[in-house]
Scaffold this active site. Structure first.
Site, mmCIF file in Angstrom:
data_model
loop_
_atom_site.group_PDB
_atom_site.id
_atom_site.type_symbol
_atom_site.label_atom_id
_atom_site.label_comp_id
_atom_site.label_asym_id
_atom_site.label_seq_id
_atom_site.Cartn_x
_atom_site.Cartn_y
_atom_site.Cartn_z
ATOM 1 N N HIS A 41 0.831 -1.202 0.000
ATOM 2 C CA HIS A 41 0.000 0.000 0.000
ATOM 3 C C HIS A 41 0.864 1.251 0.000
ATOM 4 O O HIS A 41 1.546 1.548 0.988
ATOM 5 C CB HIS A 41 -0.909 -0.023 1.234
ATOM 6 N N HIS A 69 -1.412 10.961 -2.914
ATOM 7 C CA HIS A 69 -2.718 10.638 -2.356
ATOM 8 C C HIS A 69 -3.551 11.859 -1.994
ATOM 9 O O HIS A 69 -4.690 12.004 -2.425
ATOM 10 C CB HIS A 69 -2.555 9.761 -1.109
#
Length: 265
Positions: A22, A64
């Protein structure tokens, strides 16, 4: 039709559950940096998870948040800066922000799970998939089904996809009455990528996994960092786990004979 992205075939019988790093692997918190992705690949990961946003001048970047403040030495909206300006910002004060093209080109054998964070990113990601012939290496996802489906408008052949919030919500309710396969086809998804819980509601249960499998949908769970939870979910039969603790998941997969997952070209 088989989706190569989801065929995680290793030596020996059958498929292996997929291990996703991740945002790469960085105990120092340098998420979504080339150093973090390199650390994951060096551990044996063949699947990376990342996010993409568009710079002010239309370059697809790996990042992100909507703002720079949390993980970089910069401040303010990400989208207000050009790619050149963003390249001067440092993740954790150390690592530059990569472009999506840079990540795609670095390891031609590695598969990438891409979360599209803004509308311009849909067409830009499609262009990169076409340019690199990366249809079998990319899984497209987004919380927004509109952004996710926008990627597929100009692709010359299919790529894997996981449903957005509305698609997953519909699957959760309609799956109980036998409509999961129909919904999966209509929503153009081959996987569902979900947390174990939404608030107090436990989403990932044996019944949910079974319904998805009957509908031909892979189940990937995020973001799982505790070994005990990883073991529980693998025993339940989920098809993939996303983790910030790439070292812990790699060790568990090694014990189960599912490692390494990077297939050398």
């Amino acid at each position: 039709m088989p989706i190569p992205y989801l065929e995680n075939v290793l030596p020996g019988p059958g498929r292996a559950p997929v291990a996703f790093a991740h945002r790469g692997f960085s105990p120092a918190g340098h998420e979504n940096s080339m150093a973090a992705f390199r650390a994951a690949v060096d551990l044996g990961y063949g699947y990376l998870e990342t996010d993409v946003r568009t710079s002010a001048d239309g370059v697809l970047m790996v990042f992100h948040d909507a703002t720079l403040d949390r993980v970089t030495d910069g401040t303010g909206p990400f989208s207000a800066r050009t790619a050149a300006q963003l390249r001067q910002v440092r993740i954790g004060g150390v690592e530059p922000i990569p472009t999506m093209e840079e990540l795609l080109a670095e390891w031609p054998d590695v598969k990438i799970n891409v979360d599209v964070k803004d509308r311009p990113g849909s067409a830009l990601l499609a262009g990169l998939i076409e340019r690199y012939g990366a249809h079998d290496r990319i899984l497209v996802t987004s919380f927004s089904d509109r952004r996710r489906l926008g990627v597929f408008r100009t692709l010359s052949r299919p790529a894997a996809s996981s449903g957005g919030v509305l698609s997953v919500a519909a699957l959760t309710s309609l799956g109980r009455v036998g409509l999961a396969r129909t919904l999966g086809r209509a929503a153009r998804m081959q996987a569902v990528q979900v947390p174990v819980r939404y608030g107090r509601y436990r989403l990932v249960t044996p019944a949910f996994v079974s319904r998805c499998h009957r509908a031909g949908l892979a189940v990937h769970v995020w973001t799982v960092n505790e070994r005990e939870e990883m073991e529980r979910l693998l025993e339940m039969g989920v098809d993939g786990l996303m983790t910030d603790r790439a070292d812990v998941l790699a060790g568990l997969m090694q014990e189960r004979g599912f490692w390494p997952q990077r297939v050398q070209p």
